[in-house]
Enzyme design. Sequence first.
Site, PDB file in Angstrom:
ATOM      1  N   ALA A  61      18.535  -8.555  39.261  1.00  0.00           N
ATOM      2  CA  ALA A  61      19.110  -9.287  38.125  1.00  0.00           C
ATOM      3  C   ALA A  61      19.991  -8.317  37.348  1.00  0.00           C
ATOM      4  O   ALA A  61      19.848  -7.099  37.491  1.00  0.00           O
ATOM      5  CB  ALA A  61      17.974  -9.784  37.244  1.00  0.00           C
ATOM      6  N   GLY A 100      15.541  -9.087  41.926  1.00  0.00           N
ATOM      7  CA  GLY A 100      16.087 -10.427  42.142  1.00  0.00           C
ATOM      8  C   GLY A 100      16.858 -10.506  43.463  1.00  0.00           C
ATOM      9  O   GLY A 100      16.976 -11.586  44.055  1.00  0.00           O
ATOM     10  N   GLU A 103      14.317 -11.171  46.019  1.00  0.00           N
ATOM     11  CA  GLU A 103      13.828 -12.543  45.791  1.00  0.00           C
ATOM     12  C   GLU A 103      14.829 -13.558  46.340  1.00  0.00           C
ATOM     13  O   GLU A 103      14.451 -14.584  46.906  1.00  0.00           O
ATOM     14  CB  GLU A 103      13.586 -12.769  44.293  1.00  0.00           C
ATOM     15  CG  GLU A 103      12.383 -11.957  43.794  1.00  0.00           C
ATOM     16  CD  GLU A 103      12.168 -12.084  42.295  1.00  0.00           C
ATOM     17  OE1 GLU A 103      13.101 -11.722  41.550  1.00  0.00           O
ATOM     18  OE2 GLU A 103      11.107 -12.536  41.873  1.00  0.00           O
ATOM     19  N   GLU A 123      10.813  -3.994  39.691  1.00  0.00           N
ATOM     20  CA  GLU A 123      10.754  -4.474  38.306  1.00  0.00           C
ATOM     21  C   GLU A 123       9.747  -3.729  37.455  1.00  0.00           C
ATOM     22  O   GLU A 123       9.950  -3.515  36.258  1.00  0.00           O
ATOM     23  CB  GLU A 123      10.419  -5.972  38.275  1.00  0.00           C
ATOM     24  CG  GLU A 123      11.558  -6.885  38.689  1.00  0.00           C
ATOM     25  CD  GLU A 123      11.649  -7.114  40.182  1.00  0.00           C
ATOM     26  OE1 GLU A 123      11.025  -6.350  40.955  1.00  0.00           O
ATOM     27  OE2 GLU A 123      12.341  -8.058  40.608  1.00  0.00           O
TER      28      GLU A 123
HETATM   29  N1  CAA Z   1      21.805  -4.552  36.457  1.00  0.00           N
HETATM   30  C1  CAA Z   1      22.875  -4.084  35.789  1.00  0.00           C
HETATM   31  N2  CAA Z   1      23.495  -2.932  36.116  1.00  0.00           N
HETATM   32  C2  CAA Z   1      22.998  -2.238  37.151  1.00  0.00           C
HETATM   33  C3  CAA Z   1      21.876  -2.673  37.881  1.00  0.00           C
HETATM   34  C4  CAA Z   1      21.275  -3.909  37.495  1.00  0.00           C
HETATM   35  N3  CAA Z   1      20.227  -4.404  38.154  1.00  0.00           N
HETATM   36  N4  CAA Z   1      21.611  -1.777  38.856  1.00  0.00           N
HETATM   37  C5  CAA Z   1      22.547  -0.817  38.740  1.00  0.00           C
HETATM   38  N5  CAA Z   1      23.375  -1.088  37.721  1.00  0.00           N
HETATM   39  C6  CAA Z   1      24.546  -0.320  37.291  1.00  0.00           C
HETATM   40  C7  CAA Z   1      24.143   1.038  36.723  1.00  0.00           C
HETATM   41  O1  CAA Z   1      23.867   0.942  35.341  1.00  0.00           O
HETATM   42  C8  CAA Z   1      25.371   1.866  37.016  1.00  0.00           C
HETATM   43  O2  CAA Z   1      26.338   1.537  36.049  1.00  0.00           O
HETATM   44  P1  CAA Z   1      27.329   2.647  35.488  1.00  0.00           P
HETATM   45  O3  CAA Z   1      28.094   3.130  36.688  1.00  0.00           O
HETATM   46  O4  CAA Z   1      28.134   1.927  34.467  1.00  0.00           O
HETATM   47  O5  CAA Z   1      26.419   3.714  34.916  1.00  0.00           O
HETATM   48  C9  CAA Z   1      25.884   1.298  38.335  1.00  0.00           C
HETATM   49  O6  CAA Z   1      25.286   0.003  38.469  1.00  0.00           O
HETATM   50  C10 CAA Z   1      25.491   2.132  39.549  1.00  0.00           C
HETATM   51  O7  CAA Z   1      24.095   2.370  39.489  1.00  0.00           O
HETATM   52  P2  CAA Z   1      23.495   3.803  39.856  1.00  0.00           P
HETATM   53  O8  CAA Z   1      24.247   4.867  39.155  1.00  0.00           O
HETATM   54  O9  CAA Z   1      22.024   3.718  39.633  1.00  0.00           O
HETATM   55  O10 CAA Z   1      23.831   3.895  41.410  1.00  0.00           O
HETATM   56  P3  CAA Z   1      22.971   4.414  42.613  1.00  0.00           P
HETATM   57  O11 CAA Z   1      23.774   4.204  43.834  1.00  0.00           O
HETATM   58  O12 CAA Z   1      22.425   5.769  42.311  1.00  0.00           O
HETATM   59  O13 CAA Z   1      21.681   3.428  42.693  1.00  0.00           O
HETATM   60  C11 CAA Z   1      20.539   1.347  42.779  1.00  0.00           C
HETATM   61  C12 CAA Z   1      21.859   2.093  43.009  1.00  0.00           C
HETATM   62  C13 CAA Z   1      19.461   1.862  43.757  1.00  0.00           C
HETATM   63  C14 CAA Z   1      20.768  -0.111  43.002  1.00  0.00           C
HETATM   64  C15 CAA Z   1      20.044   1.631  41.317  1.00  0.00           C
HETATM   65  O14 CAA Z   1      21.103   1.352  40.433  1.00  0.00           O
HETATM   66  C16 CAA Z   1      18.865   0.804  40.873  1.00  0.00           C
HETATM   67  O15 CAA Z   1      17.734   1.153  41.174  1.00  0.00           O
HETATM   68  N6  CAA Z   1      19.137  -0.283  40.131  1.00  0.00           N
HETATM   69  C17 CAA Z   1      18.114  -1.070  39.505  1.00  0.00           C
HETATM   70  C18 CAA Z   1      17.460  -1.985  40.497  1.00  0.00           C
HETATM   71  C19 CAA Z   1      16.441  -2.832  39.809  1.00  0.00           C
HETATM   72  O16 CAA Z   1      15.625  -2.378  39.031  1.00  0.00           O
HETATM   73  N7  CAA Z   1      16.481  -4.126  40.105  1.00  0.00           N
HETATM   74  C20 CAA Z   1      15.585  -5.046  39.509  1.00  0.00           C
HETATM   75  C21 CAA Z   1      16.231  -5.633  38.320  1.00  0.00           C
HETATM   76  S1  CAA Z   1      15.122  -6.633  37.406  1.00  0.00           S
HETATM   77  C22 CAA Z   1      15.054  -8.067  38.259  1.00  0.00           C
HETATM   78  O17 CAA Z   1      15.678  -8.263  39.249  1.00  0.00           O
HETATM   79  C23 CAA Z   1      14.135  -9.054  37.581  1.00  0.00           C
HETATM   80  C24 CAA Z   1      14.013 -10.346  38.263  1.00  0.00           C
HETATM   81  O18 CAA Z   1      13.179 -10.554  39.085  1.00  0.00           O
HETATM   82  C25 CAA Z   1      14.808 -11.508  37.833  1.00  0.00           C
END
Ligand code: CAA
Length: 702
Positions: A61, A100, A103, A123
Amino acid sequence: MSLVHYEIRDGIGVIRLNNPPVNALSTALRRDIQEAFAAAREDASEALLLICDGRTFVAGADISEFDKPPQPPSLPEVIEQIEQSHKPVIASLHGTALGGGLELALACHYRCGLASARVGLPEVKLGLLPGAGGTQRLPRLVGVEKALKIISGGKPIPAVEAEKMGLLDRVFDTGAADLLPRALEYAREIIDRRAGPRRVGELPAPSAGAETFSQFRQQLDKRSRGQLAPQLIVDAVQAATEQPLQRGLETERQLFVQCRESDQSHALRHVFFAEREAARVDGLEGVEPRPVHSVGIIGAGTMGGGIAMCFASAGIPVTLLEMNGEALERGRAAIERNYATAVRRGKLDEVQKERCLAAIRGTTDYGDLAQVDLVIEAVFEDLNVKREVFARLDRTCRPGAILASNTSYQDLDAIAAATARPYDVVGLHFFSPANIMKLLEVVRGKRTADDVLATAMKLAKRIGKMPVLSGVCYGFIGNRMLRRYGSQAQLCLIEGASPEQVDGAMESWGMAMGPIAVGDLAGLDIGYRARQSLDDEQKGDPRSYCIADALVEQGRLGQKSGAGFYRYDAETRSRKPDPLVASLIEEKATEFDVVRRTFTDAEIRERLLLALVNEGAKILEEGIAQRPGDIDVVYIYGYGFPAHRGGPMFYADSRGLRGVYAAICDLQAQYGGDCWEPAPLLRELAESEMTFAGWAEGNRQF
Ligand code: CAA
């Protein structure tokens, strides 16, 4: 412009998502996915393939939208629409399918992907639980125990492992360019087999006894003490075993909202963005880093050896320099032991270990550093010794080489002044054990060149560290604050608290280890030696170090000598209170005329935490740290501050700076001293009802 592209290829409707950088499920993307599936519903396609452009499948998400009012369509609605499709839907994964994103893939009827892909439900790391069916569908697919492990651990798993447990149906051992053709072939196979939709939500409810859940809860009590999300994850998975899908989904949603609104999740979301921001240095946009292909390290002690491992593990060749062969041999043996432990713990295999060891070459000859791109000095913490090393490096190293110091307290500008190239000098302050701890303070001297700084920040990422920029001051960000925190802990002792009460008060609040136990772990002799080089004024209030000094003088150096503030069991290293220390504390109180009294845990916490906040505010105001979030990252990654409390500055903001300022003024009235001199910035923000975060945001806009 739509974030989703749709076309029919050989009878297969290909739905391509393109929402850089990580295809996060923003409102706009959810809407476009919904429209694409609606359009595909009635067309001539026989199956639908969901695939992403860019570096990854959907990574979750959009976290940045969590604090805004929810906009339709919700992710559960989109997921329901996909799962109910009457044509088979295949998800095709690459990169990281997370949260998400996974999911969404679970809503599809079949899942294929690259062997290099990873999938997970992280999450929990944001203080959340999967809120779009993950806790209901995953256990139906892989069973309760595996689902509990994946969801409460939050760690992504490799595609091959996911395939073994039935989470993926087909894995392609090929490059990203071949994903689409292979996924199309797989979709064709499904059409030809007339396999039809296979809905995970329609699989039988998973079963598990009450015992499974209660045991898991007990494990979590130990592993993630005080955290809400892991416990609610177990509730949600349990609901999957007890309720039909629709009711289970409703339960999951309620628990998700409870998590999303919690202070813990707000804190963890702050940490997520703060970590990423910390890696950016304002004003360095577009500065080209220098190439680093080889590194020299001076000093093969605990710190130098650990730093050498960081580079070797990232495939960067290291020349490790010591004064003599014997010291080199000792250093090398410690490195070998550490790598052997990593193999034993399954973090490396033998081949990787040998490759790392081969990347580290020992020497006693400075001439061997003549051609390296970066040298890191990790010698004894003494300014004169460091200045001599830098003068020698200046004579030895090629022009353009970066000269870095791992100093934790010394004046980087004074070190740089020992060379004729202060612009090439930077601080790289690793935390012990350097091969494990993620934090790296990158210290900018008065004359450090921009490209040197840009190189340090980039390199930190390459070796898996979390870089945070600091200006020059005694102790930089972390240790400068630690000094205040540690002093307050010691003052609580002499004023009446016991070591175990001080540690217990902080540990039950979430600190990984209490301050007194940390001192024993690090070695009390380190602070003792550091104090020897300071004058009385620099040393501060003698009541804050007299007990530690007396212990060192009795040969009680902490864990390494079997006793410090505590006694340690030789085998288990567990700590035990020591009546001798209790008597020593009383003696010192008498010597310094301190009247001892009882403390509450809350009082101890107040003093230690507010000492951190007040010093943090001074650090911010002086421009030593770029942002309050950077200070939070330092404390979480370097000092065991609980991430679910967001770091000291976030903690202060959440509590309200007016109240924090008033409490610090009270402490000043009660105890006096530099520590409680309120930071002018704190006063200003308290009076204008602002937060540190709001102030930093405002500063950026000017
Ligand atoms: N939402 C918004 N922005 C996100 C994001 C997300 N889920 N995941 C990454 N980004 C953004 C980061 O903030 C970053 O932005 P900036 O360049 O402006 O700083 C950019 O994307 C790149 O991210 P990283 O620097 O972390 O890049 P990476 O290649 O090192 O890692 C990744 C990529 C493994 C996807 C890592 O970003 C990550 O772990 N992201 C979070 C994943 C996560 O927690 N997902 C679950 C979200 S909650 C959810 O989904 C709830 C639900 O069930 C509805």
